[in-house]
Design a protein around this motif. Structure first.
Motif, PDB file in Angstrom:
ATOM      1  N   ASP A   7      11.674   3.701  -4.912  1.00 35.94           N
ATOM      2  CA  ASP A   7      10.884   3.988  -6.113  1.00 35.94           C
ATOM      3  C   ASP A   7      10.321   5.407  -6.075  1.00 35.94           C
ATOM      4  O   ASP A   7      10.287   6.093  -7.098  1.00 35.94           O
ATOM      5  N   HIS A   8       9.876   5.845  -4.895  1.00 38.22           N
ATOM      6  CA  HIS A   8       9.300   7.192  -4.786  1.00 38.22           C
ATOM      7  C   HIS A   8      10.293   8.271  -5.224  1.00 38.22           C
ATOM      8  O   HIS A   8       9.895   9.248  -5.860  1.00 38.22           O
ATOM      9  N   ILE A   9      11.556   8.107  -4.877  1.00 35.67           N
ATOM     10  CA  ILE A   9      12.518   9.148  -5.281  1.00 35.67           C
ATOM     11  C   ILE A   9      12.930   8.993  -6.744  1.00 35.67           C
ATOM     12  O   ILE A   9      13.621   9.841  -7.293  1.00 35.67           O
ATOM     13  N   GLN A  57      12.765  -0.767  -1.134  1.00 40.53           N
ATOM     14  CA  GLN A  57      12.496  -0.736  -2.585  1.00 40.53           C
ATOM     15  C   GLN A  57      11.297   0.161  -2.897  1.00 40.53           C
ATOM     16  O   GLN A  57      11.320   0.940  -3.847  1.00 40.53           O
ATOM     17  N   HIS A  58      10.258   0.062  -2.083  1.00 36.52           N
ATOM     18  CA  HIS A  58       9.059   0.887  -2.295  1.00 36.52           C
ATOM     19  C   HIS A  58       9.396   2.377  -2.150  1.00 36.52           C
ATOM     20  O   HIS A  58       9.013   3.196  -2.987  1.00 36.52           O
ATOM     21  N   GLU A  59      10.133   2.705  -1.079  1.00 37.89           N
ATOM     22  CA  GLU A  59      10.472   4.122  -0.846  1.00 37.89           C
ATOM     23  C   GLU A  59      11.465   4.623  -1.885  1.00 37.89           C
ATOM     24  O   GLU A  59      11.385   5.764  -2.334  1.00 37.89           O
ATOM     25  N   GLY A 108       0.863  -1.174   0.000  1.00 36.25           N
ATOM     26  CA  GLY A 108       0.000   0.000   0.000  1.00 36.25           C
ATOM     27  C   GLY A 108       0.897   1.221   0.000  1.00 36.25           C
ATOM     28  O   GLY A 108       2.118   1.089   0.068  1.00 36.25           O
ATOM     29  N   CYS A 109       0.302   2.397  -0.078  1.00 34.47           N
ATOM     30  CA  CYS A 109       1.092   3.626  -0.122  1.00 34.47           C
ATOM     31  C   CYS A 109       0.270   4.752   0.480  1.00 34.47           C
ATOM     32  O   CYS A 109      -0.911   4.891   0.158  1.00 34.47           O
ATOM     33  N   LEU A 110       0.891   5.556   1.349  1.00 41.91           N
ATOM     34  CA  LEU A 110       0.155   6.645   2.004  1.00 41.91           C
ATOM     35  C   LEU A 110      -0.350   7.670   0.991  1.00 41.91           C
ATOM     36  O   LEU A 110      -1.322   8.371   1.262  1.00 41.91           O
TER      37      LEU A 110
HETATM   38 NI    NI Z   1       4.485   4.812  -1.002  1.00 40.84          NI
END
Ligand code: NI
Length: 190
Positions: free
Chosen positions: A143-145, A139-141, A97-99
Protein backbone atom coordinates in the motif's frame (compact mmCIF):
# COMPACT_ATOMS: atom_id res chain seq x y z
CA UNK A 1 22.86 4.25 8.77
CA UNK A 2 19.52 4.97 10.38
CA UNK A 3 17.41 7.24 8.19
CA UNK A 4 14.64 9.53 9.46
CA UNK A 5 11.19 8.10 8.84
CA UNK A 6 8.82 10.39 6.96
CA UNK A 7 5.75 11.28 9.01
CA UNK A 8 2.10 11.31 8.08
CA UNK A 9 1.27 14.46 6.13
CA UNK A 10 4.28 14.34 3.81
CA UNK A 11 3.15 14.20 0.15
CA UNK A 12 5.72 11.46 -0.65
CA UNK A 13 3.50 9.02 1.29
CA UNK A 14 0.64 9.78 -1.14
CA UNK A 15 2.50 9.22 -4.40
CA UNK A 16 2.31 6.10 -6.51
CA UNK A 17 5.94 5.00 -6.50
CA UNK A 18 7.96 4.21 -9.63
CA UNK A 19 9.63 0.95 -10.69
CA UNK A 20 13.41 0.78 -10.53
CA UNK A 21 16.02 -1.14 -12.50
CA UNK A 22 19.26 -2.82 -11.37
CA UNK A 23 21.38 0.29 -12.04
CA UNK A 24 19.40 2.39 -9.55
CA UNK A 25 22.20 4.32 -7.81
CA UNK A 26 23.21 3.11 -4.37
CA UNK A 27 20.59 0.39 -4.17
CA UNK A 28 22.62 -1.98 -2.01
CA UNK A 29 23.43 0.55 0.74
CA UNK A 30 19.86 1.85 0.52
CA UNK A 31 18.43 -1.62 1.25
CA UNK A 32 20.93 -2.06 4.07
CA UNK A 33 19.95 1.30 5.56
CA UNK A 34 16.25 0.53 5.25
CA UNK A 35 16.68 -2.68 7.28
CA UNK A 36 18.76 -0.81 9.85
CA UNK A 37 16.10 1.93 10.06
CA UNK A 38 13.28 -0.61 10.37
CA UNK A 39 15.05 -2.57 13.13
CA UNK A 40 15.95 0.67 14.90
CA UNK A 41 12.27 1.53 15.06
CA UNK A 42 11.17 -2.04 15.98
CA UNK A 43 9.15 -2.31 12.77
CA UNK A 44 8.34 -5.42 10.74
CA UNK A 45 8.29 -3.61 7.41
CA UNK A 46 9.49 -0.40 5.80
CA UNK A 47 8.71 0.99 2.34
CA UNK A 48 10.97 3.35 0.40
CA UNK A 49 8.46 6.27 0.44
CA UNK A 50 8.77 6.19 4.24
CA UNK A 51 12.39 7.28 3.92
CA UNK A 52 11.45 9.82 1.26
CA UNK A 53 12.08 7.81 -1.91
CA UNK A 54 9.15 7.29 -4.26
CA UNK A 55 10.33 3.96 -5.65
CA UNK A 56 8.75 0.50 -5.63
CA UNK A 57 10.88 -1.10 -2.95
CA UNK A 58 10.09 -2.38 0.52
CA UNK A 59 11.74 -4.58 3.11
CA UNK A 60 10.11 -6.82 5.70
CA UNK A 61 11.20 -8.96 8.60
CA UNK A 62 8.22 -10.63 10.20
CA UNK A 63 10.31 -12.64 12.71
CA UNK A 64 8.69 -10.82 15.67
CA UNK A 65 5.45 -12.61 14.70
CA UNK A 66 7.11 -16.05 14.90
CA UNK A 67 5.51 -16.70 18.28
CA UNK A 68 2.09 -16.54 16.66
CA UNK A 69 3.19 -18.20 13.42
CA UNK A 70 6.45 -20.26 13.58
CA UNK A 71 6.79 -20.16 9.78
CA UNK A 72 7.66 -16.47 10.10
CA UNK A 73 10.93 -17.17 11.93
CA UNK A 74 13.58 -15.57 9.70
CA UNK A 75 10.98 -14.21 7.27
CA UNK A 76 13.27 -11.45 6.05
CA UNK A 77 12.79 -10.28 2.49
CA UNK A 78 13.36 -7.52 -0.02
CA UNK A 79 10.62 -6.74 -2.53
CA UNK A 80 11.41 -4.74 -5.65
CA UNK A 81 8.85 -3.74 -8.31
CA UNK A 82 6.19 -5.96 -6.72
CA UNK A 83 2.79 -6.48 -8.22
CA UNK A 84 -0.13 -8.07 -6.39
CA UNK A 85 -1.62 -10.50 -8.90
CA UNK A 86 -4.41 -11.83 -6.73
CA UNK A 87 -6.00 -11.46 -3.31
CA UNK A 88 -8.32 -14.13 -1.93
CA UNK A 89 -10.33 -15.27 1.04
CA UNK A 90 -12.58 -13.88 3.71
CA UNK A 91 -11.38 -10.54 5.11
CA UNK A 92 -9.95 -10.70 8.62
CA UNK A 93 -9.17 -7.95 11.08
CA UNK A 94 -5.69 -7.29 12.45
CA UNK A 95 -4.52 -4.41 14.60
CA UNK A 96 -2.10 -2.46 12.40
CA UNK A 97 0.33 0.33 13.10
CA UNK A 98 2.75 2.26 10.92
CA UNK A 99 6.16 3.81 11.65
CA UNK A 100 4.99 6.92 9.76
CA UNK A 101 1.91 7.20 11.99
CA UNK A 102 3.24 6.70 15.53
CA UNK A 103 0.87 5.93 18.41
CA UNK A 104 -2.04 5.09 16.14
CA UNK A 105 -3.17 1.48 16.01
CA UNK A 106 -6.41 0.33 14.43
CA UNK A 107 -8.02 -2.87 13.23
CA UNK A 108 -7.85 -3.20 9.46
CA UNK A 109 -9.72 -5.78 7.37
CA UNK A 110 -7.76 -7.45 4.60
CA UNK A 111 -7.99 -10.68 2.64
CA UNK A 112 -5.73 -13.45 3.99
CA UNK A 113 -4.08 -14.73 0.81
CA UNK A 114 -2.14 -12.95 -1.89
CA UNK A 115 -0.20 -13.87 -4.96
CA UNK A 116 2.72 -11.56 -5.65
CA UNK A 117 5.16 -11.11 -8.51
CA UNK A 118 8.32 -9.30 -7.45
CA UNK A 119 12.06 -9.05 -7.85
CA UNK A 120 14.46 -9.71 -5.00
CA UNK A 121 17.60 -7.73 -4.16
CA UNK A 122 19.42 -9.52 -7.02
CA UNK A 123 16.59 -8.66 -9.43
CA UNK A 124 15.65 -12.32 -9.75
CA UNK A 125 11.95 -12.56 -10.48
CA UNK A 126 9.57 -14.53 -8.24
CA UNK A 127 5.93 -15.38 -8.28
CA UNK A 128 4.92 -16.45 -4.81
CA UNK A 129 1.86 -16.92 -2.62
CA UNK A 130 1.72 -15.56 0.93
CA UNK A 131 -0.90 -15.93 3.60
CA UNK A 132 -1.79 -14.83 7.09
CA UNK A 133 0.57 -12.41 8.80
CA UNK A 134 3.15 -12.63 6.01
CA UNK A 135 0.49 -11.49 3.54
CA UNK A 136 -0.67 -8.84 6.00
CA UNK A 137 2.77 -7.24 6.33
CA UNK A 138 3.27 -7.34 2.55
CA UNK A 139 -0.19 -5.81 1.89
CA UNK A 140 0.56 -2.95 4.30
CA UNK A 141 3.95 -2.22 2.72
CA UNK A 142 2.60 -2.65 -0.80
CA UNK A 143 0.00 0.00 0.00
CA UNK A 144 2.83 2.42 0.83
CA UNK A 145 4.21 2.22 -2.70
CA UNK A 146 0.68 2.85 -4.00
CA UNK A 147 0.31 5.96 -1.83
CA UNK A 148 -2.18 4.28 0.50
CA UNK A 149 -2.06 4.31 4.32
CA UNK A 150 -3.80 1.90 6.69
CA UNK A 151 -5.86 4.72 8.14
CA UNK A 152 -7.53 5.09 4.72
CA UNK A 153 -9.45 1.87 5.38
CA UNK A 154 -11.05 2.96 8.63
CA UNK A 155 -14.74 3.57 9.04
CA UNK A 156 -15.68 7.28 9.05
CA UNK A 157 -16.26 7.26 12.81
CA UNK A 158 -12.77 5.86 13.51
CA UNK A 159 -11.26 8.39 11.09
CA UNK A 160 -12.97 11.21 12.96
CA UNK A 161 -11.72 9.87 16.28
CA UNK A 162 -8.05 9.81 15.21
CA UNK A 163 -8.13 13.03 13.17
CA UNK A 164 -6.58 15.11 15.96
CA UNK A 165 -3.77 12.59 16.43
CA UNK A 166 -3.02 12.61 12.71
CA UNK A 167 -2.93 16.42 12.63
CA UNK A 168 -0.51 16.43 15.55
CA UNK A 169 1.77 13.94 13.80
CA UNK A 170 1.77 16.10 10.64
CA UNK A 171 2.75 19.06 12.82
CA UNK A 172 5.55 17.12 14.53
CA UNK A 173 3.75 17.02 17.86
CA UNK A 174 4.58 13.41 18.63
CA UNK A 175 7.40 11.71 20.48
CA UNK A 176 9.12 8.65 19.04
CA UNK A 177 12.23 6.76 20.07
CA UNK A 178 13.40 6.79 16.42
CA UNK A 179 14.23 9.77 14.20
CA UNK A 180 11.42 11.18 12.07
CA UNK A 181 11.11 13.81 9.37
CA UNK A 182 8.02 15.97 9.76
CA UNK A 183 6.42 18.12 7.11
CA UNK A 184 6.58 21.04 9.55
CA UNK A 185 9.01 23.31 7.71
CA UNK A 186 6.35 24.39 5.22
CA UNK A 187 3.53 24.57 7.75
CA UNK A 188 5.47 26.83 10.09
CA UNK A 189 6.11 29.46 7.42
CA UNK A 190 2.40 30.25 7.10
NI1 NI B 1 3.38 1.62 7.33
Amino acid sequence: MILPIVAYGDPVLRKKAKNINPDYPGLEPLIHNMFETMYGASGVGLAAPQIGKSIRLFVVDASPFAEEDPSLEGFKKVFINPEILDEEGEEWAFNEGCLSIPDVREDVDRQPEIKLRYQDENFDEHEEAFKGLAARVIQHEYDHIEGVLFTDYLAPIRKTLIKGKLMNIAKGKVKTDYPMKFPTAKLKRR
